[in-house]
Design an enzyme around this catalytic site. Structure first.
Site, PDB file in Angstrom:
ATOM      1  CG  ASP A  11      -2.118   0.861   1.087  1.00 19.60           C
ATOM      2  OD1 ASP A  11      -2.042   1.809   0.300  1.00 19.60           O
ATOM      3  OD2 ASP A  11      -3.123   0.592   1.772  1.00 19.60           O
ATOM      4  CG  ASP A 105      -3.059   3.538  -3.648  1.00 18.92           C
ATOM      5  OD1 ASP A 105      -3.996   2.937  -4.175  1.00 18.92           O
ATOM      6  OD2 ASP A 105      -3.139   4.101  -2.551  1.00 18.92           O
ATOM      7  CD  GLU A 106      -5.028  -0.991  -1.171  1.00 16.62           C
ATOM      8  OE1 GLU A 106      -5.391  -2.133  -0.928  1.00 16.62           O
ATOM      9  OE2 GLU A 106      -5.717   0.012  -0.982  1.00 16.62           O
TER      10      GLU A 106
END
Length: 452
Positions: A11, A105-106
């Site tokens: 993350d 973003d993950e």
DNA sequence: TCTGGGGTCCTAGTGCCC
DNA sequence: TCTGGGGCACTAGGACCC
């Protein structure tokens, strides 16, 4: 569930805001808020410095400005975020063929499938090296969670934030989860959380104690079974690399409610065209057309129509959307309109819509021809969105700090400058000033000649 | 204080067919 | 002819996620 912590969840910390700070040295260590700047905008990401003031994602921008009036407010630059995300995802693919992106973003990574980790020790080494590699390639911090299942790896990365790594040893899961709030579990949002609280359940332990039957009675079959399993730390979901899209949609929230029925109709047509463009761009077609209307009082309704076969024809989607709009009462005004297509296929049923397709192709061609004109007009108007990169013939590379009253204020600095750059103000139509693409966050080539 | 945009999944009601 | 039920497709709405 496997017996080694070989599922990794990455993350990136406050991703959009961190990218902006990396790209603008003068914003490092400062409160930065990225989101829509219109009257109905909301916060997409707040930097950790802004969170101190109570600003968080999904908060109305107006409220954020009251809480943190001195923060930098920037519009999102998805193109830049996407390119950095691709760099990060490429690093994940070096670890394993099984990478499941959840957003820009993950992502989850199955380290066992990549044969890079088989126990806690090797998993931890892989996680730390990944964090270092991401920092070297992008200058950004990412938090890593390692555990034996996806749910636990995600909880671990949450605990690791900011800029850390947490590994949950197999066998310790139940004891760790037990005292946590029910909101820790994926799938428990405000509504389910309230529902459980009214039943006297506030912790994960209390879910386990309530028993599966009670959970199913409270929340329904699927949700009840799933939540009970999660509370016992049971999660067998595999990391899935390639997920196929199930729907494509576009929607717009208007700065001011639209009351004029004609205008509503025109907006729906515009959205239908945009949706089809996206659909075609992905090489897809779909059978079910969905119209979404959010009214002045925020009540939201959807209407859908399923065709006999899949289509990617703008005329067909326009017509269906218009029919759906006929069944909706818009008196009082609408704040949002959306058009979507689901029931996706990677082919079309040409025979059904051949004629309409011909007309539609003309319409699209006309629009595409019309588009550059619109762009030219925008250039004549010289809009300078806050945070976007610019170049000045004399002062070099910089970014827009703000604009208004015929003036635009620019800070001249590059991502790799050590000191904050100088600020200068120009007329919005200054011929020496032009918008440019963002620079890479980490210099990959000699940087002479691009300095502030 | 006034709530984005892009998605996924689930549930419940209804109609149709067998 | 009527009734019931299972299975399926469709529709609408809600919750959730980032």
């Amino acid at each position: 569930m496997r017996n080694a912590p070989t599922i990794l969840h990455l993350d990136m910390d406050a991703f959009y805001a961190s990218v902006e700070q990396a790209s603008k040295p003068s914003l490092r260590g400062k409160a930065v808020v990225v989101g829509g700047l219109g009257p109905r905008g909301v916060v997409a990401t707040a930097s950790y410095e802004a969170r101190v003031f109570g600003v968080h994602s999904a908060m109305p921008m107006a409220q954020a400005r009251r809480l943190a009036p001195n923060a930098a407010y920037l519009v999102p630059r998805f193109g830049l975020y996407r390119s950095i995300s691709e760099q990060v995802m490429a690093l994940l693919h070096e670890l394993s063929p099984l990478v499941e992106p959840l957003s820009l973003d993950e992502a989850f990574v199955d380290l066992e499938a990549g044969e890079v980790a088989w126990d806690a020790g090797s998993a931890r080494l892989v996680g730390e090296k990944l964090r270092a590699d991401i920092r070297a390639a992008t200058g950004l911090a990412g938090s890593v969670g390692l555990a034996a299942s996806k749910m636990l790896a995600k909880i671990a990365s949450e605990q690791a934030k900011p800029d850390g790594l947490v590994l949950i040893e197999p066998g310790t899961e139940r004891a760790m989860l037990g005292p946590m709030t029910v909101r820790t579990l994926p799938g428990v949002g405000p509504a389910t959380g309230d529902h459980l609280r009214r039943a006297g359940i506030t912790t994960v332990d209390e879910i386990a104690e309530a028993g599966e039957d009670e959970l199913v009675r409270l929340l329904g079959k699927a949700h009840g079974h799933a939540l009970y399993a999660m509370a016992l730390a049971h999660d067998e979901r595999p990391v899935v690399a390639e997920r196929e899209a199930k729907s494509v949609s576009v929607e717009d929230t208007y700065d001011v409610d639209i009351h004029d029925r004609m205008r509503v109709g025109m907006e729906v047509q515009r959205l239908a065209d945009r949706c089809v463009r996206r659909l075609r761009g992905a090489g897809l077609s779909g059978r079910t057309i969905v119209l979404k209307v959010r009214r002045y009082d925020f009540s939201t309704l959807t209407r859908s129509e399923t065709l006999r076969g899949p289509t990617d024809d703008p005329a067909v989607v326009r017509e269906a959307a218009a029919r759906l709009l006929d069944s909706v009462d818009t008196t009082g005004g609408v704040r949002l309109l959306g058009v979507g297509v689901s029931g996706l296929a990677d082919y079309t049923q040409e025979d059904l819509f051949a004629q309409a397709a011909g007309e539609a192709a003309e319409i699209l061609a006309e629009e595409e021809a019309a588009e550059p004109v619109a762009v030219q007009e925008a250039v004549v108007e010289r809009r300078w969105p806050a945070g976007h990169d610019v170049r000045h013939a004399e002062y070099g590379h910089g970014w827009v700090q703000g604009s208004g009253l015929g003036r635009v204020t620019v800070r001249f600095e590059t991502p790799w400058a050590v000191e904050p750059g100088r600020v200068r103000t120009f007329r919005v139509d200054d011929p020496e000033l032009e918008p440019v693409e963002p620079l890479p966050l980490v210099p990959t080539i000699p940087v002479d000649g691009v300095g502030a």
